[in-house]
Motif scaffolding. Structure first.
Motif, short mmCIF file in Angstrom:
data_model
loop_
_atom_site.label_atom_id
_atom_site.label_comp_id
_atom_site.label_asym_id
_atom_site.label_seq_id
_atom_site.Cartn_x
_atom_site.Cartn_y
_atom_site.Cartn_z
N GLU A 194 0.82 -1.21 0.00
CA GLU A 194 0.00 0.00 0.00
C GLU A 194 0.86 1.27 0.00
OE1 GLU A 194 -3.17 -0.03 -0.54
OE2 GLU A 194 -3.29 -2.23 -0.45
N SER A 195 2.00 1.23 0.67
CA SER A 195 2.88 2.40 0.63
C SER A 195 3.49 2.57 -0.75
CB SER A 195 3.98 2.29 1.70
OG SER A 195 4.76 1.12 1.53
N ASP A 196 3.72 1.47 -1.47
CA ASP A 196 4.18 1.57 -2.86
C ASP A 196 3.12 2.25 -3.74
OD1 ASP A 196 6.63 0.40 -2.41
OD2 ASP A 196 6.05 -1.59 -3.09
N ILE A 197 1.86 1.93 -3.52
CA ILE A 197 0.78 2.57 -4.28
C ILE A 197 0.75 4.07 -3.97
CG2 ILE A 197 -1.74 2.71 -4.59
CD1 ILE A 197 -1.83 -0.31 -3.99
N PHE A 198 0.93 4.42 -2.70
CA PHE A 198 0.99 5.83 -2.30
C PHE A 198 2.13 6.55 -3.00
CE2 PHE A 198 2.52 8.92 1.07
CZ PHE A 198 1.53 9.87 0.84
N ILE A 199 3.29 5.91 -3.06
CA ILE A 199 4.46 6.51 -3.73
C ILE A 199 4.20 6.66 -5.22
CG2 ILE A 199 6.88 6.10 -4.35
CD1 ILE A 199 7.17 4.78 -1.55
#
Length: 207
Positions: A194-199
């Protein structure tokens, strides 16, 4: 003679209790601590960092989860906490540092800090955790689950207007007989995804 027997009995009892105490202390149950591990997607590594300075503010967590004790949802409105299984850091602190490490590793911004340094930041990042727990089986699932619900935001530091946000509520199936490390592995995987999607959203918005 009677006194001698009493002394022998007393000595034997003392030796027995000493051995028993030694065995108990050598077999004591130790607390175990679990940590997040930043896993970076190599396809997101930037050759040229975005020309901005960013500060990651302290994250917020629901009071029920702002603790190092791992939560267990036993019923719809009932929580218990594991005593011998704990987070190495409170989840809001751990998620903040995980995101900081990922942004640094991926070279997303020129500067990413946890406090204001020499360069005044252009943007800020905030985060919140609403749920992070083991969920007991219920009538619908019939198996335990790992669940995390959180939100990440990038905002303009001048007016605190949100530029990019990402919210997620994810659950993953656990084996009926699971180890706590399996729960943490699933949470860690979901947090990194999910943090990759945010990035990705940040890169798409600011590039």
């Amino acid at each position: 003679m009677k006194n001698l027997k009493n002394k022998i009995v007393t000595t034997c009892l003392l030796v027995f209790f000493a051995i028993l105490l030694t065995n108990c202390t050598s077999k004591r149950i130790l607390k175990k601590y679990y940590a997040f591990d930043a896993q970076s997607d190599s396809t997101l590594i930037q050759k040229n960092a975005l020309p901005f300075s960013v500060i990651i503010e302290p994250f917020w967590a629901h009071p029920a989860y702002k603790t190092r004790q791992i939560a267990l949802r036993t019923r719809s409105h009932e929580l218990e906490y594991y005593y011998y299984h704990q987070w190495a850091e409170a989840p809001d602190v751990a998620l903040r540092f995980l995101l900081w490490r990922k942004l640094k590793t991926l070279n997303v911004f020129q500067n990413v800090d946890l406090a204001i340094g020499q360069a005044y930041p252009n943007y800020g990042i905030s985060g919140s955790i609403d749920r992070i727990e083991v969920k007991n089986p219920d009538k619908k699932t019939h198996y335990p689950q790992a669940r995390i619900k959180a939100r990440l935001e990038l905002f303009d530091l001048k007016n605190r207007q949100v530029v990019v946000w990402h919210e997620f509520d994810r659950s993953a199936k656990l084996p009926k007989k699971f180890g706590m490390n399996q729960f943490v592995e699933l949470i860690n995987q979901m947090v990194n995804e999910e943090s990759d999607i945010f990035i990705q959203k940040i890169l798409k918005s600011l590039q």
